[in-house]
Scaffold this active site. Structure first.
Site, PDB file in Angstrom:
ATOM      1  N   SER A 250      32.355  -1.165  11.519  1.00 14.99           N
ATOM      2  CA  SER A 250      33.535  -0.599  12.190  1.00 14.99           C
ATOM      3  C   SER A 250      33.915   0.715  11.513  1.00 14.99           C
ATOM      4  O   SER A 250      33.414   1.043  10.431  1.00 14.99           O
ATOM      5  CB  SER A 250      34.711  -1.575  12.092  1.00 14.99           C
ATOM      6  OG  SER A 250      35.133  -1.643  10.737  1.00 14.99           O
TER       7      SER A 250
ATOM      8  N   ASP B  10      30.497  -0.281  15.492  1.00 17.25           N
ATOM      9  CA  ASP B  10      31.370  -1.196  16.251  1.00 17.25           C
ATOM     10  C   ASP B  10      32.682  -0.475  16.579  1.00 17.25           C
ATOM     11  O   ASP B  10      33.331   0.072  15.681  1.00 17.25           O
ATOM     12  CB  ASP B  10      31.631  -2.427  15.365  1.00 17.25           C
ATOM     13  CG  ASP B  10      32.349  -3.542  16.081  1.00 17.25           C
ATOM     14  OD1 ASP B  10      32.179  -3.681  17.305  1.00 17.25           O
ATOM     15  OD2 ASP B  10      33.075  -4.297  15.392  1.00 17.25           O
ATOM     16  N   HIS B  11      33.063  -0.479  17.846  1.00 18.10           N
ATOM     17  CA  HIS B  11      34.327   0.137  18.289  1.00 18.10           C
ATOM     18  C   HIS B  11      34.478   1.600  17.860  1.00 18.10           C
ATOM     19  O   HIS B  11      35.524   1.984  17.319  1.00 18.10           O
ATOM     20  CB  HIS B  11      35.548  -0.662  17.797  1.00 18.10           C
ATOM     21  CG  HIS B  11      35.631  -2.017  18.396  1.00 18.10           C
ATOM     22  ND1 HIS B  11      35.993  -2.243  19.701  1.00 18.10           N
ATOM     23  CD2 HIS B  11      35.363  -3.247  17.881  1.00 18.10           C
ATOM     24  CE1 HIS B  11      35.947  -3.529  19.957  1.00 18.10           C
ATOM     25  NE2 HIS B  11      35.550  -4.172  18.872  1.00 18.10           N
TER      26      HIS B  11
ATOM     27  N   ASP C 218      34.208   2.816  22.312  1.00 20.19           N
ATOM     28  CA  ASP C 218      35.221   1.949  22.912  1.00 20.19           C
ATOM     29  C   ASP C 218      36.323   2.788  23.546  1.00 20.19           C
ATOM     30  O   ASP C 218      37.263   3.208  22.876  1.00 20.19           O
ATOM     31  CB  ASP C 218      35.804   1.004  21.841  1.00 20.19           C
ATOM     32  CG  ASP C 218      36.866   0.079  22.435  1.00 20.19           C
ATOM     33  OD1 ASP C 218      37.141   0.178  23.646  1.00 20.19           O
ATOM     34  OD2 ASP C 218      37.418  -0.741  21.678  1.00 20.19           O
TER      35      ASP C 218
ATOM     36  N   HIS D 258      40.017 -10.573  19.580  1.00 19.16           N
ATOM     37  CA  HIS D 258      39.661 -10.397  18.170  1.00 19.16           C
ATOM     38  C   HIS D 258      40.575 -11.216  17.257  1.00 19.16           C
ATOM     39  O   HIS D 258      41.707 -11.522  17.617  1.00 19.16           O
ATOM     40  CB  HIS D 258      39.760  -8.916  17.788  1.00 19.16           C
ATOM     41  CG  HIS D 258      38.709  -8.075  18.452  1.00 19.16           C
ATOM     42  ND1 HIS D 258      38.950  -7.341  19.579  1.00 19.16           N
ATOM     43  CD2 HIS D 258      37.405  -7.891  18.137  1.00 19.16           C
ATOM     44  CE1 HIS D 258      37.840  -6.724  19.946  1.00 19.16           C
ATOM     45  NE2 HIS D 258      36.877  -7.034  19.087  1.00 19.16           N
TER      46      HIS D 258
ATOM     47  N   HIS E 267      32.691  -9.567  22.687  1.00 16.00           N
ATOM     48  CA  HIS E 267      33.434  -9.327  21.445  1.00 16.00           C
ATOM     49  C   HIS E 267      34.372 -10.509  21.203  1.00 16.00           C
ATOM     50  O   HIS E 267      34.587 -11.336  22.085  1.00 16.00           O
ATOM     51  CB  HIS E 267      34.273  -8.050  21.576  1.00 16.00           C
ATOM     52  CG  HIS E 267      33.469  -6.808  21.406  1.00 16.00           C
ATOM     53  ND1 HIS E 267      33.652  -5.950  20.350  1.00 16.00           N
ATOM     54  CD2 HIS E 267      32.460  -6.298  22.144  1.00 16.00           C
ATOM     55  CE1 HIS E 267      32.794  -4.951  20.452  1.00 16.00           C
ATOM     56  NE2 HIS E 267      32.061  -5.127  21.534  1.00 16.00           N
ATOM     57  N   GLY E 268      34.948 -10.536  20.013  1.00 17.34           N
ATOM     58  CA  GLY E 268      35.952 -11.554  19.722  1.00 17.34           C
ATOM     59  C   GLY E 268      35.391 -12.956  19.865  1.00 17.34           C
ATOM     60  O   GLY E 268      36.049 -13.855  20.379  1.00 17.34           O
ATOM     61  N   ALA E 269      34.162 -13.153  19.365  1.00 12.96           N
ATOM     62  CA  ALA E 269      33.459 -14.412  19.636  1.00 12.96           C
ATOM     63  C   ALA E 269      33.353 -15.330  18.421  1.00 12.96           C
ATOM     64  O   ALA E 269      32.504 -16.231  18.403  1.00 12.96           O
ATOM     65  CB  ALA E 269      32.072 -14.108  20.198  1.00 12.96           C
TER      66      ALA E 269
ATOM     67  N   THR F 149      35.404 -12.321  12.173  1.00 16.15           N
ATOM     68  CA  THR F 149      36.417 -13.231  11.608  1.00 16.15           C
ATOM     69  C   THR F 149      35.767 -14.418  10.888  1.00 16.15           C
ATOM     70  O   THR F 149      36.227 -14.822   9.803  1.00 16.15           O
ATOM     71  CB  THR F 149      37.350 -13.724  12.740  1.00 16.15           C
ATOM     72  OG1 THR F 149      38.024 -12.576  13.279  1.00 16.15           O
ATOM     73  CG2 THR F 149      38.371 -14.713  12.237  1.00 16.15           C
TER      74      THR F 149
HETATM   75  P1  13P Z   1      35.993 -11.809  15.942  1.00 18.42           P
HETATM   76  O1  13P Z   1      37.315 -11.322  15.450  1.00 18.42           O
HETATM   77  O2  13P Z   1      36.146 -12.919  16.906  1.00 18.42           O
HETATM   78  O3  13P Z   1      35.057 -12.149  14.840  1.00 18.42           O
HETATM   79  O4  13P Z   1      35.313 -10.581  16.770  1.00 18.42           O
HETATM   80  C1  13P Z   1      34.662  -9.543  16.093  1.00 18.42           C
HETATM   81  C2  13P Z   1      34.305  -8.424  16.990  1.00 18.42           C
HETATM   82  O5  13P Z   1      34.381  -8.501  18.200  1.00 18.42           O
HETATM   83  C3  13P Z   1      33.860  -7.181  16.357  1.00 18.42           C
HETATM   84  O6  13P Z   1      33.677  -6.162  17.263  1.00 18.42           O
HETATM   85  O1  G3H Z   2      36.650  -5.767  16.144  1.00 15.93           O
HETATM   86  C1  G3H Z   2      37.049  -5.533  15.004  1.00 15.93           C
HETATM   87  C2  G3H Z   2      36.213  -5.946  13.843  1.00 15.93           C
HETATM   88  O2  G3H Z   2      36.552  -7.244  13.434  1.00 15.93           O
HETATM   89  C3  G3H Z   2      36.308  -4.943  12.749  1.00 15.93           C
HETATM   90  O3  G3H Z   2      37.518  -5.020  12.073  1.00 15.93           O
HETATM   91  O4  G3H Z   2      38.268  -2.642  11.799  1.00 15.93           O
HETATM   92  O5  G3H Z   2      39.085  -4.415  10.257  1.00 15.93           O
HETATM   93  O6  G3H Z   2      36.711  -3.639  10.135  1.00 15.93           O
HETATM   94  P1  G3H Z   2      37.933  -3.863  11.011  1.00 15.93           P
HETATM   95 ZN    ZN Z   3      35.061  -6.158  18.864  1.00 12.73          ZN
END
Ligand code: 13P
Ligand code: G3H
Ligand code: ZN
Length: 315
Positions: A50, A82-83, A104, A180, A216-218, A262
């Site tokens: 990220s 990521d994002h 994103d 998330h 995402h958010g899985a 997570t």
């Molecule tokens: P979680 O918070 O469910 O682990 O999702 C992570 C995620 O989507 C990172 O882009």
């Molecule tokens: O989707 C978000 C990821 O869990 C990354 O989180 O920006 O705290 O590294 P972070």
């Molecule tokens: Zn995500």
């Protein structure tokens, strides 16, 4: 041996009815845990970073460690942003050897998301890098962008087709009920699988076959892991994730990439809390970080074997 893009991984995953795990990395122990698990299961894997992880660990350090992982294991590994919030961050990652970037633009209005995504796609493709984009809004926190449940919007299937056609993006993250973080559902967990099916049907009908969808958010937010955090001084109340049978179902459909961060955070925290509580006189970081690495590796191996099904995807 080099980093790969996600193109072949996703082709195989779609055809095989499984998904590739995309795990957020922030330090050496997490990288080693993920690749150790993937190697044991002969599985391809995506290591994702990220914007805040880039700030925390620096792209050059992350790239060097990930390249060491490729050299050490010989696995197909994609290094993914990521994002990504803007073209500038995507460019920074591409310059630093990333093979995949996410732009994103889900918080922009639809037309603006298309324009900005297309800009990233054009730049990335010219550099041999693939792009993931997002359409629809997940509740929860995405880096600095916070979306509350009331403002979450599920992905519209007609827009998904139009978006893919107009941007040329390589994979699409959709909103079907995941979010998330560790607090995903207040009541019963529910994902809109009909919507996922409808998105794939629209793409297929338009001649876009086997198109990879991203979830995402899985994270599953394992209750034993939460209990372990709490047993050793944590205060994590009401945490709830995506039931594993739902993740299995998504993996068997068009979802080719499943994002988890997570679960790594929880495993690492649980192991470190336990280690501190049980060995109060110890102060060698290799002790508690080693415990954390082992706990993450075990958790990820069980995701690969029991949830996303990417075992032997290197074959
Ligand atoms: P979680 O918070 O469910 O682990 O999702 C992570 C995620 O989507 C990172 O882009
Ligand atoms: O989707 C978000 C990821 O869990 C990354 O989180 O920006 O705290 O590294 P972070
Ligand atoms: Zn995500």
């Amino acid at each position: 041996m080099a980093l790969v893009t996600t193109t072949k991984m996703f082709e195989k995953a779609f055809a095989g009815g499984y998904a590739i795990g995309a795990f957020n990395i922030n330090n050496m122990e997490i990288i080693q845990a993920v690749v150790e698990a993937a190697q044991k299961q002969n599985s391809a894997v995506i290591l994702q970073v990220s914007k805040s992880a880039l700030t925390y660990a620096h792209p050059k350090y992350l790239r060097a460690m990930v390249e060491a992982a490729v050299a050490e294991t010989g696995l197909d590994i994609a290094l993914h942003l990521d994002h990504g919030p803007d073209l500038e961050t995507c460019k920074l990652c591409i310059e630093n050897g990333f093979t995949s970037v996410m732009f994103d633009g889900s918080h922009y209005d639809y037309e603006e998301n298309i324009v900005k995504t297309k800009e990233v796609v054009d730049y990335a493709h010219a550099h041999g890098v693939v792009v993931e984009a997002e359409l629809g809004k997940l509740a929860g926190i995405e880096d600095d962008v916070q979306v509350d449940a009331a403002n979450a919007t599920f992905t519209d299937p007609d827009q998904a087709l139009d978006f893919v056609q107009r941007t040329g993006v390589d994979s699409l993250a959709i909103a079907i009920g995941t979010s998330h973080g560790a607090y995903k559902f207040k009541g019963e967990a529910k994902l809109d699988f009909d919507r996922l099916e409808s998105i794939t049907s629209k793409l297929e009908a338009a001649g876009i076959h086997n198109y990879p969808i991203v979830l995402h958010g899985a994270s599953a937010v394992d209750q034993n892991c939460v209990a372990m955090c709490n047993e050793f001084g944590g205060e994590i109340a009401g945490a709830k994730g995506i039931p594993t049978e739902m993740l299995r179902k998504a993996s068997s459909m068009a979802v080719c990439k499943i994002n988890m961060d997570t679960d790594i955070r929880l495993a690492m925290t649980a192991a470190i809390r336990k280690s501190f509580a049980e060995k109060p006189a110890a102060f060698d970081p290799r002790g508690y970080l080693g415990d954390a690495r082992k706990m993450i590796a075990d958790m990820i191996e069980s995701k690969i074997t029991d949830v996303i099904g990417s075992t032997d995807s290197m074959k």
